[in-house]
Design an enzyme around this catalytic site. Sequence first.
Site, short mmCIF file in Angstrom:
data_model
loop_
_atom_site.label_atom_id
_atom_site.label_comp_id
_atom_site.label_asym_id
_atom_site.label_seq_id
_atom_site.Cartn_x
_atom_site.Cartn_y
_atom_site.Cartn_z
N TYR A 1 52.90 61.06 -0.44
CA TYR A 1 53.26 59.66 -0.66
C TYR A 1 52.08 58.79 -0.20
O TYR A 1 51.37 59.15 0.74
CB TYR A 1 54.52 59.35 0.15
CG TYR A 1 55.05 57.94 -0.01
CD1 TYR A 1 55.74 57.58 -1.16
CD2 TYR A 1 54.84 56.99 0.98
CE1 TYR A 1 56.23 56.29 -1.31
CE2 TYR A 1 55.32 55.70 0.83
CZ TYR A 1 56.01 55.35 -0.32
OH TYR A 1 56.49 54.07 -0.47
N GLY B 1 51.44 56.37 1.68
CA GLY B 1 51.26 55.99 3.08
C GLY B 1 51.03 57.14 4.03
O GLY B 1 50.83 56.92 5.23
N LYS B 2 51.03 58.37 3.54
CA LYS B 2 50.81 59.52 4.42
C LYS B 2 49.34 59.61 4.86
O LYS B 2 48.46 58.98 4.28
CB LYS B 2 51.19 60.82 3.71
CG LYS B 2 52.64 60.89 3.27
CD LYS B 2 53.61 60.84 4.43
CE LYS B 2 54.99 61.26 3.97
NZ LYS B 2 56.08 60.54 4.59
N ASN B 3 49.07 60.45 5.85
CA ASN B 3 47.68 60.67 6.28
C ASN B 3 46.82 61.12 5.11
O ASN B 3 45.65 60.74 5.00
CB ASN B 3 47.62 61.72 7.38
CG ASN B 3 48.26 61.27 8.67
OD1 ASN B 3 49.25 60.55 8.66
ND2 ASN B 3 47.71 61.71 9.79
N LEU B 4 47.38 61.94 4.24
CA LEU B 4 46.75 62.32 2.97
C LEU B 4 47.68 61.87 1.87
O LEU B 4 48.67 62.53 1.57
CB LEU B 4 46.51 63.83 2.90
CG LEU B 4 45.86 64.34 1.61
CD1 LEU B 4 44.47 63.74 1.43
CD2 LEU B 4 45.79 65.87 1.60
#
Length: 372
Positions: free
Chosen positions: A191, A193-196
């Site tokens: 998604y 907004g995740k770190n990746l």
Amino acid sequence: MDVLQKNISKIQCLDLNRQHESIKGEIFRAFEEVYDQTAFSGGSFVEHFEREFAGLCRTKFAVGVNNGTSALHLALLALGIGPGDEVIVPANTFIATAWAVTYVGATPVFVDCREDTWQIDADRVEEQISLKTKAVIGVHLYGQPFDVDAVSQICANNGIFLIEDAAQAHGALYRKQPVGGFGEMGCFSFYPGKNLGACGEGGGITTNNEKYYTHLLSLRNHGCVVRYYHDEVGYNMRMGGLEGASLRVKLKYLPSWNDRRREIAKRYQEHISNEKFKMQFQPSWAESVYHLFVICTKDPVVLQKYLNEHNINPGFHYPVPCHLQKAYASLNYRQGDMPNAEYLASHCVSLPMYAEMTEEEVNRVIEVLNLY
């Protein structure tokens, strides 16, 4: 000048614009390559990302899918879990962990988290195992690994599967090994907004089991290995080429982004000295990637108002624990069944956390909280 009167721009809980501006040229060039090859659904860009992500997780295989919820759904299907089965799930997690169990017709059995780490409590897991239990989904919540050894041992003793929900933990380490390779499968969300995070939606499944890998390839593609020949009921859950291409670009930066998150977290941990706040305990064997930095406070609404007044925008994650969600009312859980998860749900606030935060912004958050 009083620190609370400083005139600075609002500090967001998450600011994706900064990340994307810094790599905009690379992302757009990658998109042009996808466009030139018209490789919009699956294809070489996804395949390249799958190999590279498996390398990050030190697993033999990775399968790209359309989102993290689908990753969990397909993992359960590949394990043959279905109606009449039970899957143990922590109450303190995003609801998608439980959705996957429901999607395959099984029943989620919720367990409480630990009071210190806020992760799934292995003792509660053992208490809930029945003849119907087929798997445990452990969640590496907020980017911090759960106690894999303790939960794995319980699974091994009872002949049940372990699935890692690593949706928030790209690059996190458990006893110096990347998460995603400890259970039968590891499930990731990409998604934005995740770190990746993809430029779009995305998810992935890692595994060291070739049988599961082959089955997942079929399940995500309409139950099809040879085109137009459908051996089972499948799903349209492929990853798109644009998403795969954007993830390949970002994957190169993930280690440095995670390192910066760790630096910010360390600053928070060492310099937020206000005893009105409680932080997540960090065991020595867990190296978090701090997808979220969560604190507990007596009244989150009052704290939010205070922070907003000083140009800091916090977040709230999971204000209702899974077992008390209206969607699961039929399971007959009640207030008080999971006291630790319920406490966290009603007392947690997420502080600003992203790799592009400036030192001034980090210091500002610390100073404002210490003067609360």
